[in-house]
Design a protein around this motif. Sequence first.
Motif, PDB file in Angstrom:
ATOM      1  N   ASN A  45      25.610   1.447  45.797  1.00 44.02           N
ATOM      2  CA  ASN A  45      26.493   2.276  44.985  1.00 44.02           C
ATOM      3  C   ASN A  45      25.685   3.226  44.104  1.00 44.02           C
ATOM      4  OD1 ASN A  45      25.577   0.211  43.306  1.00 44.02           O
ATOM      5  ND2 ASN A  45      27.470   0.120  42.111  1.00 44.02           N
ATOM      6  N   ASN A  46      24.480   3.575  44.558  1.00 45.29           N
ATOM      7  CA  ASN A  46      23.712   4.627  43.885  1.00 45.29           C
ATOM      8  C   ASN A  46      24.499   5.937  43.947  1.00 45.29           C
ATOM      9  OD1 ASN A  46      21.614   2.873  43.418  1.00 45.29           O
ATOM     10  ND2 ASN A  46      20.315   3.649  45.068  1.00 45.29           N
ATOM     11  N   LEU A  47      24.645   6.606  42.820  1.00 47.14           N
ATOM     12  CA  LEU A  47      25.370   7.874  42.778  1.00 47.14           C
ATOM     13  C   LEU A  47      24.423   9.029  42.506  1.00 47.14           C
ATOM     14  CD1 LEU A  47      28.596   6.800  40.847  1.00 47.14           C
ATOM     15  CD2 LEU A  47      28.319   7.188  43.305  1.00 47.14           C
ATOM     16  N   VAL A  49      20.962  10.060  39.529  1.00 46.66           N
ATOM     17  CA  VAL A  49      20.156   9.629  38.385  1.00 46.66           C
ATOM     18  C   VAL A  49      20.927   9.945  37.110  1.00 46.66           C
ATOM     19  CG1 VAL A  49      17.958   9.942  37.185  1.00 46.66           C
ATOM     20  CG2 VAL A  49      18.052  10.051  39.696  1.00 46.66           C
ATOM     21  N   PRO A  50      21.120   9.003  36.142  1.00 50.68           N
ATOM     22  CA  PRO A  50      20.543   7.660  36.094  1.00 50.68           C
ATOM     23  C   PRO A  50      21.450   6.557  36.636  1.00 50.68           C
ATOM     24  CG  PRO A  50      21.485   8.143  33.980  1.00 50.68           C
ATOM     25  CD  PRO A  50      21.744   9.351  34.853  1.00 50.68           C
ATOM     26  N   LEU A  51      22.527   6.906  37.384  1.00 49.70           N
ATOM     27  CA  LEU A  51      23.432   5.882  37.909  1.00 49.70           C
ATOM     28  C   LEU A  51      22.872   5.307  39.207  1.00 49.70           C
ATOM     29  CD1 LEU A  51      26.943   7.423  37.181  1.00 49.70           C
ATOM     30  CD2 LEU A  51      25.583   5.864  35.810  1.00 49.70           C
ATOM     31  N   ILE A  52      21.800   4.548  39.095  1.00 47.10           N
ATOM     32  CA  ILE A  52      21.132   3.952  40.243  1.00 47.10           C
ATOM     33  C   ILE A  52      21.049   2.448  40.041  1.00 47.10           C
ATOM     34  CG2 ILE A  52      18.957   3.802  41.510  1.00 47.10           C
ATOM     35  CD1 ILE A  52      18.489   6.707  40.946  1.00 47.10           C
ATOM     36  N   SER A  53      21.507   1.702  41.034  1.00 44.41           N
ATOM     37  CA  SER A  53      21.461   0.245  40.954  1.00 44.41           C
ATOM     38  C   SER A  53      20.405  -0.345  41.875  1.00 44.41           C
ATOM     39  CB  SER A  53      22.828  -0.348  41.318  1.00 44.41           C
ATOM     40  OG  SER A  53      23.198   0.038  42.630  1.00 44.41           O
ATOM     41  N   VAL A  54      19.924   0.422  42.854  1.00 46.28           N
ATOM     42  CA  VAL A  54      18.971  -0.086  43.839  1.00 46.28           C
ATOM     43  C   VAL A  54      17.725   0.794  43.838  1.00 46.28           C
ATOM     44  CG1 VAL A  54      18.565  -0.522  46.288  1.00 46.28           C
ATOM     45  CG2 VAL A  54      20.779  -1.094  45.270  1.00 46.28           C
ATOM     46  N   ASN A  55      16.576   0.171  43.629  1.00 49.15           N
ATOM     47  CA  ASN A  55      15.298   0.878  43.599  1.00 49.15           C
ATOM     48  C   ASN A  55      14.276   0.170  44.470  1.00 49.15           C
ATOM     49  OD1 ASN A  55      15.405   3.045  41.273  1.00 49.15           O
ATOM     50  ND2 ASN A  55      16.446   1.230  40.492  1.00 49.15           N
ATOM     51  N   LYS A  56      13.300   0.938  44.972  1.00 50.75           N
ATOM     52  CA  LYS A  56      12.172   0.347  45.679  1.00 50.75           C
ATOM     53  C   LYS A  56      11.178  -0.192  44.669  1.00 50.75           C
ATOM     54  CE  LYS A  56       9.146   2.986  47.889  1.00 50.75           C
ATOM     55  NZ  LYS A  56       8.582   3.853  48.954  1.00 50.75           N
ATOM     56  N   SER A  57      10.657  -1.400  44.940  1.00 51.48           N
ATOM     57  CA  SER A  57       9.705  -2.023  44.032  1.00 51.48           C
ATOM     58  C   SER A  57       8.469  -2.474  44.800  1.00 51.48           C
ATOM     59  CB  SER A  57      10.351  -3.224  43.335  1.00 51.48           C
ATOM     60  OG  SER A  57       9.394  -3.942  42.577  1.00 51.48           O
TER      61      SER A  57
END
Length: 267
Positions: A45-47, A49-57
Motif C-alpha cells: 500500500n505504498n502511495l 513519499v512519505p506514505l511508504i510502508s514497505v522498504n528494502k533493507s
Amino acid sequence: MTVRILLSLLFLWSSLLLSAQQNLSFEDWAIDSQGIEQPLGWQTNNLYVPLISVNKSSLASEGQYSVHLSSNAFPPEGRAPGHLYTSFSLNQALQGLSFDLQVDSLRDGAYIELNIQAYQQGQLVYADTVQFNRLQTNWSRRYINIPPQTMDSFRLEFIAKTFQTGLGYEGYASCYIDDIRLSQASSIRSFVENTFSFYPRPAQDRIWLKEVEQLDFEPRLYSLQGQLIRSWSKNSQELDILGLAAGQYLLVLQTAKGAYSQILQVH
C-alpha cells in the motif's frame, strides 16, 4: 541411490524456481511509476513519499536484502496499517510455511499480523491468522503448519497493524521479514517423512529421534500457533523436553530441502 539423488535435485530445483518467481527472499526490487522501490512479485500500500510502508533493507537474515514493513502514515492522521501481500498458483499442496522475523517496534497496542488463505477453483478452502505482539530484537525463525488440503492458489499477507479511531489511527508497528520458505508435498518429501520418527509417544522429559542418520537437520519445537519454544544443536537425536507444559507441540526438522514436522504430545 540414483533415484533418491535425482528426486532430491528435482525438489531442490522446484523450490528454487518457486522462490525466484515469488521473490520470497526479497532479493529482487524495482522502481515503480511513482519512483518507489518495490519488491518484485509483491503488492504493497505504498502511495508516495512519505506514505511508504514497505522498504528494502540491508538488515538481512540471508542474502543481501530483507523487507522492512511498518505503519505508513504521519501525524495528525496517525499511522495507518502497512500491507505486504502476494498471490500465486500452486501445482502441489503446501504443508508448511516458515520465515525469519524481527519485530523492532510495537507501540500503543499495535502488532504484526500474518494472514494466510488457500483456494481451490476459486473457493476458499483454508484460512489462518497469526499475530506477533512481542518485540524480537534478533531474527527468529517462525514456522506455520498448514493442514493437508487440496489447493491451486495461495495468498500471503503481512500487516503492520494499527487501530482506526474517529480521528485517524493509533499505534505503530515495524518489523523485518526475510527468507520465506514454502514446504510442498513431493516424492522426496514423502520419503523423508516416512523415515522421520521419535519415541516415546506421548513423551515427558526426553525424546529420541529415529531413522534420521541420513539427514542434515536442525531440530526445533514450536507451539501450534507458530511460536518457537525450543531448539537443539544440529543433528541432535536425543532431545531434552524437561519443563514443557502438557499439551501438543510441533516438532520440526529444518533441512536445506524444507521443514519436516510431526505432532509431539507431552504429558
